[in-house]
Scaffold this motif. Structure first.
Motif, PDB file in Angstrom:
ATOM      1  N   VAL A 243       5.177   6.377  -7.955  1.00 30.81           N
ATOM      2  CA  VAL A 243       4.406   5.432  -7.153  1.00 30.81           C
ATOM      3  C   VAL A 243       3.942   6.152  -5.897  1.00 30.81           C
ATOM      4  O   VAL A 243       4.737   6.755  -5.183  1.00 30.81           O
ATOM      5  N   VAL A 244       2.645   6.097  -5.652  1.00 31.18           N
ATOM      6  CA  VAL A 244       2.053   6.711  -4.470  1.00 31.18           C
ATOM      7  C   VAL A 244       1.392   5.600  -3.674  1.00 31.18           C
ATOM      8  O   VAL A 244       0.604   4.824  -4.213  1.00 31.18           O
ATOM      9  N   THR A 245       1.694   5.511  -2.398  1.00 32.49           N
ATOM     10  CA  THR A 245       1.107   4.489  -1.547  1.00 32.49           C
ATOM     11  C   THR A 245      -0.024   5.112  -0.741  1.00 32.49           C
ATOM     12  O   THR A 245       0.179   6.095  -0.029  1.00 32.49           O
ATOM     13  N   LEU A 246      -1.219   4.546  -0.886  1.00 32.81           N
ATOM     14  CA  LEU A 246      -2.408   5.060  -0.206  1.00 32.81           C
ATOM     15  C   LEU A 246      -3.107   3.931   0.530  1.00 32.81           C
ATOM     16  O   LEU A 246      -3.119   2.799   0.057  1.00 32.81           O
ATOM     17  N   ASN A 247      -3.716   4.256   1.661  1.00 32.76           N
ATOM     18  CA  ASN A 247      -4.574   3.264   2.299  1.00 32.76           C
ATOM     19  C   ASN A 247      -5.969   3.410   1.682  1.00 32.76           C
ATOM     20  O   ASN A 247      -6.193   4.262   0.825  1.00 32.76           O
TER      21      ASN A 247
ATOM     22  N   GLN B 135      -7.413   6.466  -0.748  1.00 30.59           N
ATOM     23  CA  GLN B 135      -7.796   6.195  -2.135  1.00 30.59           C
ATOM     24  C   GLN B 135      -9.209   6.708  -2.407  1.00 30.59           C
ATOM     25  O   GLN B 135      -9.457   7.350  -3.426  1.00 30.59           O
TER      26      GLN B 135
ATOM     27  N   THR C 299      -3.288  -3.549  -5.238  1.00 28.88           N
ATOM     28  CA  THR C 299      -2.938  -3.460  -3.826  1.00 28.88           C
ATOM     29  C   THR C 299      -1.644  -4.215  -3.584  1.00 28.88           C
ATOM     30  O   THR C 299      -1.352  -5.206  -4.253  1.00 28.88           O
ATOM     31  N   LYS C 300      -0.887  -3.746  -2.632  1.00 28.51           N
ATOM     32  CA  LYS C 300       0.357  -4.409  -2.270  1.00 28.51           C
ATOM     33  C   LYS C 300       0.129  -5.103  -0.941  1.00 28.51           C
ATOM     34  O   LYS C 300      -0.217  -4.473   0.052  1.00 28.51           O
ATOM     35  N   ARG C 301       0.307  -6.380  -0.933  1.00 26.03           N
ATOM     36  CA  ARG C 301       0.066  -7.144   0.281  1.00 26.03           C
ATOM     37  C   ARG C 301       1.326  -7.159   1.138  1.00 26.03           C
ATOM     38  O   ARG C 301       2.435  -7.256   0.636  1.00 26.03           O
ATOM     39  N   GLN C 302       1.116  -7.081   2.427  1.00 29.17           N
ATOM     40  CA  GLN C 302       2.221  -7.113   3.374  1.00 29.17           C
ATOM     41  C   GLN C 302       2.754  -8.540   3.487  1.00 29.17           C
ATOM     42  O   GLN C 302       1.984  -9.493   3.564  1.00 29.17           O
TER      43      GLN C 302
END
Length: 63
Positions: free
Chosen positions: A7-11, A15, A51-54
């Motif tokens: 899993v890579v988290t990118l803004n 992206q 997308t992962k929402r805060q």
């Protein structure tokens, strides 16, 4: 080993930068006459990544 996921988290900027870099890599492969199926699949995965929402904790604390 192939079943292992990363899993890579990118803004948003990161992206777009990754898609542009992969597209450049794909264009180089086309120019050299190499197959691009794997790069094509990876580009689509990056574009279609969810997308992962805060979570808003402040709203919950105020209650």
């Amino acid at each position: 080993m192939r079943d292992e996921k990363r899993v890579v988290t990118l803004n948003g900027f990161e992206q777009r930068l990754m898609v542009a870099g992969l597209a450049d890599f794909r264009n180089d492969a086309i120019r050299d006459g190499k197959p691009t199926e794997d790069v094509d699949d990876l580009i689509l995965k990056v574009i279609d990544a969810p997308t992962k929402r805060q979570k808003r904790r402040a709203d919950r604390e105020a209650r």
